[in-house]
Each structure stands twice: as structure tokens, then as C-alpha cells.
Design an enzyme around this catalytic site. Structure first.
Site, PDB file in Angstrom:
ATOM      1  N   THR A  73      23.222  31.116  -5.624  1.00 15.26           N
ATOM      2  CA  THR A  73      23.184  31.700  -6.970  1.00 15.26           C
ATOM      3  C   THR A  73      24.561  32.193  -7.383  1.00 15.26           C
ATOM      4  OG1 THR A  73      20.851  32.312  -6.780  1.00 15.26           O
ATOM      5  CG2 THR A  73      22.159  33.496  -8.406  1.00 15.26           C
ATOM      6  N   ASN A 161      14.558  20.820  -4.711  1.00 13.34           N
ATOM      7  CA  ASN A 161      13.948  21.751  -3.768  1.00 13.34           C
ATOM      8  C   ASN A 161      12.428  21.669  -3.747  1.00 13.34           C
ATOM      9  OD1 ASN A 161      14.575  22.871  -6.465  1.00 13.34           O
ATOM     10  ND2 ASN A 161      13.397  24.625  -5.772  1.00 13.34           N
ATOM     11  N   GLN A 191      20.052  21.778  -0.930  1.00 15.72           N
ATOM     12  CA  GLN A 191      19.117  21.065  -0.052  1.00 15.72           C
ATOM     13  C   GLN A 191      19.766  19.877   0.657  1.00 15.72           C
ATOM     14  OE1 GLN A 191      16.192  22.174   0.716  1.00 15.72           O
ATOM     15  NE2 GLN A 191      16.026  23.783  -0.837  1.00 15.72           N
ATOM     16  N   SER A 211      24.069  27.131   0.256  1.00 15.63           N
ATOM     17  CA  SER A 211      23.438  28.374   0.717  1.00 15.63           C
ATOM     18  C   SER A 211      23.063  28.221   2.186  1.00 15.63           C
ATOM     19  CB  SER A 211      22.191  28.673  -0.111  1.00 15.63           C
ATOM     20  OG  SER A 211      21.692  29.957   0.155  1.00 15.63           O
ATOM     21  N   GLY A 212      23.565  29.137   3.037  1.00 18.79           N
ATOM     22  CA  GLY A 212      23.374  28.998   4.475  1.00 18.79           C
ATOM     23  C   GLY A 212      21.940  29.120   4.945  1.00 18.79           C
ATOM     24  N   HIS A 213      21.136  29.949   4.268  1.00 18.50           N
ATOM     25  CA  HIS A 213      19.792  30.217   4.811  1.00 18.50           C
ATOM     26  C   HIS A 213      18.835  29.046   4.656  1.00 18.50           C
ATOM     27  CE1 HIS A 213      17.200  31.084   1.208  1.00 18.50           C
ATOM     28  NE2 HIS A 213      18.366  31.195   0.626  1.00 18.50           N
ATOM     29  N   THR A 249      34.966  42.664   0.652  1.00 17.05           N
ATOM     30  CA  THR A 249      35.142  42.443   2.086  1.00 17.05           C
ATOM     31  C   THR A 249      34.199  41.354   2.568  1.00 17.05           C
ATOM     32  OG1 THR A 249      35.771  44.757   2.380  1.00 17.05           O
ATOM     33  CG2 THR A 249      35.104  43.538   4.349  1.00 17.05           C
ATOM     34  N   CYS A 338      11.366  30.927  -5.433  1.00 18.63           N
ATOM     35  CA  CYS A 338      11.800  31.833  -6.498  1.00 18.63           C
ATOM     36  C   CYS A 338      10.773  31.921  -7.616  1.00 18.63           C
ATOM     37  CB  CYS A 338      13.136  31.363  -7.071  1.00 18.63           C
ATOM     38  SG  CYS A 338      14.441  31.273  -5.821  1.00 18.63           S
TER      39      CYS A 338
END
Length: 651
Positions: A73, A161, A191, A211-213, A249, A338
């Protein structure tokens, strides 16, 4: 309960053990700030850059920007902001750049929502137009060819997705080249990572968020690729981290975890091959076809990711399937995570022209490239068990009164209708059936082999819209009070028209209906229906509500074992539907449960109120249904009705 089999990887994935270890190592020992100049900071910086270098190799992106961020996002927002700032400035300077933003019709909602937001805030004045897809879910290249000369920005996705449909990115790139389109191009690659080959620098793609997850990294870490020379404006400014491209950071634990996943991808020794994943999908497809002979797949498998299946079963809603699958320990979804809490049909399937019934029945099953054969085999066995449970009739005799008529609540948006049925004689009568539930109610009646005697309304002398809709969907029944029938006498001496339903009768008394059994020709009342939504007027019940909050009637998972030990006389009641109970019988701390679906709690209330008010503990999947059951019993005067907070999901 059954051990969990997770088949919702397109929503999120478990964390790769190596990724979890890498994150823990950073948090425990390598916690330095990469912006610091001392040794701890230098080690953190070196780790960050080694992960970035690995990402460049995996993505085929030796050049261009590659920035770590919080996920897709944020990456989409940054790409949209960058493109729209450049386009606004170009238009203000009179430079030709196009006036259309083309958005794929099946994009994740993060894309059109971001575009509308920034187009408005920046005053870019661009026209947002949908790029349609065909019935296979792939972008209409003929429409793109027509509009490409006017396009300033094109937004598509690498793979969808919800359906897993893989976009024809080469075809899109060819159209943009052939038409000499000036458009910038963003491709949502969320995806695609680990499932499709990527060579970004060799492509025409300007922006690619990740997106890593979605691939075994933790939530909160992602990447954005920006082609060399493509416009860029930071979304977040401040301390100048990430070479000034993304201040704040760095999430070093997330970066380390993502690095472990990327390293596994590069080595090629961890994730399963494309061919192996196709084999896993083929076994799941075969299991679905065996279990549900009428199953329809909502996207052509030859154009879909090998890890995604989107299917519909005639006669079953998405909710029907998801409830039973979840009870069996199979975690699947009805579409995008979502949008899971929203009741609107899938915009993806709508864009593909999928018939309404398939959209309302759609289920997504997705797994990751770590899928194990033994888990796939277990999933196939459970699919078969779920199909058997879903074939069970919903209108069954009560376990507490097997020879009597049953009562099912038909609830919709705060209103309630009712279905009275006689399981032995296979007859039923509907009272105030909600029109929105007509199809589902008709399916329940017809699947059980019931004859609909009448569909009635308390608000009309004839039949309301719901009664008419139910008869139309069921293809049987009389909308309104039928002629003939029998006569019943009330305690006040009046004689009124009645309909026999098994051993009991329904009596018409002006604008309300009375239900009970004739004793010496006089009606012994069990229920009265007057359209108020609370039809119960049963001997032994006190209609006086008791003030209460949900907290007063909820037991959390930590307290329930102690509560059960303190109340050995308690009755545990599973208020899930009979189909859920069939595949996932409830065993709570050694206590078996009586299955009384929430829709039939009213029917059983009189029994519990007449039976020395023993403690009742209602249980369901999430706690939502059980607290409603407890509230119903408390409102009728039962002082000892409780709900398991959080349900079986937290127990």
C-alpha cells in the site's frame, strides 16, 4: 477441533523459519541503527545493503531505485504520488503527457483509491478511466490500444489476488510501444514474487510495489522498484533515510526477514517448482470436482497462478462454504482479505462478467510455494468431508423434541422472519420471510424435500414481498392464507381458521399468527407471531428483559475451564449450524456440546426455561453468534446464560 490447514496464502502467509530467525537475530544482537556511524550501525547498514543487493538479483533490477518500505500500500501510494506530481507539473508547463489514467478493472482497491485521493489533492485534473478485462480476467488489449495515445499513467497487476489470473504484461508492453504511448506504467507485483519470473530492468515497467508478508516474510516490510529515469517523489520526508527516498528509521528486523526469503528464492533450494505447484493445484481441483460435481472455476486455470483456485458451487453461498470449511480446519476466503468484512460482491468477478450466482458463491483457495504434499492430501480429504456435511438438510428435527415442529429464524438486517416445519411430514410454513433471503430459504426448503404450505405476512392481509419472492424461488406454496384448512378454538372461546402442521396447528388471529398444539380442541399456545421480531409467547417464559451488557454474559478463554469446573451441571451449546458441527464437533475442555444452531435458539428457549434454569454456555466460531444466543436467553428471563468470548477461534 481439527488441526488447521491454511489455504489463504494470497491474504497472508506464515513466516519462513529462516526469516523468523533472521528477524530475531537482528532484534537480539544486530539492533544497530543503519544511520549510525559506529560499528553497530555499520553492521546494520551492511545487512540492509546486502538484502538490497539480493533483491536486485532476484528481481532482475541491477539499476533503478529499490526502496524498502512498509508494504504494497505504501509502495502504491509512493508510485502514484510520484507519477501524478510529474504529470501535473508537465501539464502545467504545457508539455504533452496524456490526460487519462487507465486502471485495470480488477486492480486491488488500494490502486484506484490512491489514484482518486492524490488526483484530488494534487489537483492534477486527470481523468481516471477503467481498463476493462475479458471473461478470462485479462486486460482488453484492444481497448488499451485505442486509449494508449491519451494515457498518462497505466496501472495493472502482474497477477490478481482473487482469481490468480496472470496478466499479459508482454502484450501490454507491446501495445504501449506500438502506439508510442507516453504513459508511465505501474504494475502491482505483490502476488508475483516467488511465483512468476521477474526481470524488471528488461521490462518497460516504471513502478513495481512488493509486500513481504505474501511470501513468508513478516507483515510491515515491502519494497518499491522504480525504473531508472522514472519520476520519483518521496511519500515520507524527514531524516533522509533510504538515500532520501523514504524517511523513517528502517525496519531492520523486517528487512533481515525479507532478506532470508529473497536468499531462499535466489538459492532455489527452498520453494517448490512451478511444475510441483501445478501438481498440488491439480489435486485440489480434482478433489473439488469429486466433492462438488457441479463446481465451476471462475478463472481459466491455464491463465492463473499455480497456487490459486477461485470456485463456486451451485446452490451454496460463499458463507455456506466458508463456515463449513472453517469448522473443518480449512482456512479459505471469499476474496480479498481487505474486503472480507464487506458484503458487496467481488468487483473482480463483476468485471469479468461472472454471473451473479457465481459471484455470491465464490470461494478463493490459495497456498504458498512451500506447500507440502501431505498437507494437500489432508486438504483433499477434508474437502470431501465438507461436501458430505454441506449435503445435510438444514431442516432437521430438534434433539430436544424429535416429534414436534421446528422453528427456524430467518434474520436479515435486523429484521426477522420465521420458518415453521414438521420434519416427519416434510411440510413447512413461512412467516414474514425476508425477500433478500428468498433464494436461500427456498433452497433450504427444496433441498430437504419439504412442501411449502403457505408463505404469510403479518403486515398484509394478503402476502408481502418476501412471501411472494419465496414462493417464486421455491416454485411452490401459496403466498397468503390458504383456503380451506381446519378450525381451532382459543381459550377465550373464539373459533378461528387454522393450518395443520404435523401434530400442531397455526391459527390466524387478525394480523398475527398463533402456533401450538390442540388439547381437547383448544389451542395450547407455544409461539405467537405479530411481526415485532420477537414472536415468543411461551408458557414458562418471562418476556421482561433484564438490563445487561455483553461483558456481563461473556467468559474469556482463560476463565472458561474454571467456570466449567465450578458448574458441573452446565450445558454447553454449540450454536453453529448443523453442517459446521458435523465436520468439527465441539470438545471444550472435555465437555461435549449439544448442537442448537442460533437460528433455532428461540425454538429451544422454552425447554431451557422450564428445566430448572441450569447454566448454559453458548459457543460458536468467533463469539458473535453465541453472545446473541446468550442475550436472547437473558432477555427471556434465564439468569444463567453465558457466551464464550472470542469463540473457538480463541479458545
Amino acid at each position: 477441533m481439527n488441526p488447521e490447514i491454511y489455504l489463504d496464502a494470497n491474504a497472508t502467509s506464515p513466516v519462513l523459519p529462516a526469516a523468523a530467525s533472521a528477524a530475531m537475530a537482528v532484534m537480539a544482537d544486530g539492533f544497530g541503527n543503519p544511520s549510525s556511524s559506529h560499528a553497530a550501525g555499520l553492521r546494520a547498514r551492511a545487512l540492509r545493503e546486502s538484502v538490497r543487493a539480493c533483491a536486485r538479483r532476484v528481481l532482475g533490477a541491477p539499476e533503478g531505485r529499490l526502496t524498502f518500505n512498509s508494504g504494497a500500500t505504501e509502495g502504491i501510494q509512493t508510485a502514484v504520488l510520484s507519477a501524478l506530481v510529474a504529470l501535473r507539473d508537465a501539464r502545467a508547463n504545457g508539455q504533452p503527457c496524456g490526460d487519462l489514467v487507465l486502471v485495470g478493472a480488477t486492480e486491488h482497491k488500494a490502486v484506484p483509491e490512491s489514484l482518486a485521493h492524490w488526483n484530488r489533492l494534487l489537483g492534477a485534473g486527470l481523468e481516471l478511466r477503467t481498463l476493462p478485462v475479458d471473461t478470462d480476467g485479462r486486460h482488453r488489449l484492444d481497448v488499451l490500444r485505442e486509449l494508449a495515445p491519451r494515457a498518462a499513467l497505466v496501472c495493472t497487476m502482474a497477477a490478481n489476488n482473487e482469481t490468480g489470473v496472470v496478466s499479459d504484461l508482454d502484450g501490454i508492453a507491446q501495445v504501449l510501444r506500438d502506439t508510442a504511448s507516453p504513459a508511465l506504467w505501474m504494475v502491482d507485483c505483490v502476488q508475483a514474487l516467488g511465483k512468476l519470473p521477474l526481470n524488471l530492468s528488461a521490462s518497460r515497467i516504471d513502478y513495481a510495489p512488493f509486500s513481504g508478508h505474501k511470501l513468508y516474510a513478516p507483515k510491515g516490510i515491502g519494497m518499491l522498484y522504480v525504473r531508472a529515469g522514472a519520476p520519483f517523489t518521496p511519500l515520507m520526508c524527514g531524516g533522509g533515510q533510504e538515500q532520501g527516498q523514504r524517511s523513517g528509521t528502517e525496519n531492520m528486523a523486517g528487512i533481515a526477514a525479507l532478506g532470508a526469503v529473497l536468499d531462499a528464492l535466489e538459492r532455489g533450494d527452498t520453494f517448490r517448482s512451478h511444475a510441483a505447484l501445478l501438481g498440488c493445484r491439480a489435486r485440489l481441483v480434482a478433489a473439488l470436482q469429486d466433492a462438488f460435481p457441479g463446481v465451476v472455476f471462475n478463472a481459466p486455470l491455464e491463465h492463473a497462478l499455480p497456487t490459486t483456485i477461485n470456485f463456486s458451487v451451485p446452490g451454496l453461498s460463499s458463507a455456506d462454504v466458508l463456515e463449513v470449511f472453517d469448522a473443518a480446519g480449512l482456512r479459505v476466503s471469499a476474496g480479498s482479505a481487505c474486503s472480507a468484512s464487506k458484503t458487496a460482491p467481488s468487483h473482480v468477478l463483476d468485471a469479468m462478467g461472472v454471473p451473479d450466482w457465481r459471484g455470491a458463491s465464490a470461494v478463493r483457495m490459495s497456498f504458498g510455494p512451500l506447500a507440502e504434499d501431505v498437507v494437500i492430501d489432508q486438504a483433499c480429504a477434508r474437502i470431501a468431508a465438507c461436501a458430505r456435511a454441506l449435503a445435510l438438510p438444514l431442516l432437521q428435527a430438534s434433539p430436544l423434541a424429535a416429534d414436534g415442529a421446528g422453528l427456524v429464524q430467518l434474520e436479515h438486517e435486523g429484521g426477522a422472519g420465521w420458518l415453521l416445519f414438521d420434519a416427519a411430514g416434510r411440510t413447512c410454513i413461512a412467516i414474514d420471510p425476508p425477500a433478500a433471503l428468498a433464494g436461500r430459504t427456498a433452497a433450504m426448503v427444496n433441498a430437504g424435500g419439504y412442501r411449502l404450505l403457505a408463505a404469510l405476512s403479518t403486515a398484509h392481509d394478503g402476502a408481502g414481498a418476501g412471501a411472494l419472492a419465496l414462493c417464486a424461488h421455491a416454485g411452490q406454496g401459496i403466498a397468503g392464507w390458504p383456503d380451506g384448512g381446519i378450525e381451532a378454538r382459543l381459550e377465550d372461546g373464539r373459533r378461528l381458521s387454522a393450518i395443520a402442521l404435523g401434530r400442531e396447528v397455526l391459527v390466524r388471529d387478525g394480523g398475527k399468527y398463533l402456533f401450538g398444539r390442540l388439547q381437547d380442541g383448544v389451542l395450547a399456545l407455544r409461539f405467537a407471531f405479530d411481526g415485532s421480531g420477537a414472536p415468543v409467547v411461551t408458557p414458562g417464559m418471562t418476556a421482561q428483559a433484564r438490563p445487561q451488557t455483553e461483558a456481563d454474559m461473556e467468559l474469556d478463554a482463560g476463565a472458561v475451564a474454571r467456570w466449567l469446573a465450578e458448574h458441573p451441571e452446565a450445558l454447553v451449546v454449540d450454536v453453529r449450524c448443523a453442517r459446521e458441527h458435523a465436520v468439527g464437533p465441539l470438545d471444550l475442555h472435555g465437555w461435549s456440546a449439544l448442537n442448537v444452531p442460533l437460528a433455532r435458539v428461540t425454538e429451544h428457549a422454552s425447554h431451557w426455561l422450564d428445566a430448572d434454569t441450569r447454566p448454559l454456555l453458548f459457543v460458536c466460531r468467533s463469539g458473535a453468534r453465541s453472545v446473541r444466543a446468550a442475550r436472547t436467553l437473558r432477555s427471556l428471563g434465564h439468569p444463567r446464560a453465558w457466551s464464550l468470548a472470542g469463540g473457538l477461534a480463541l479458545a
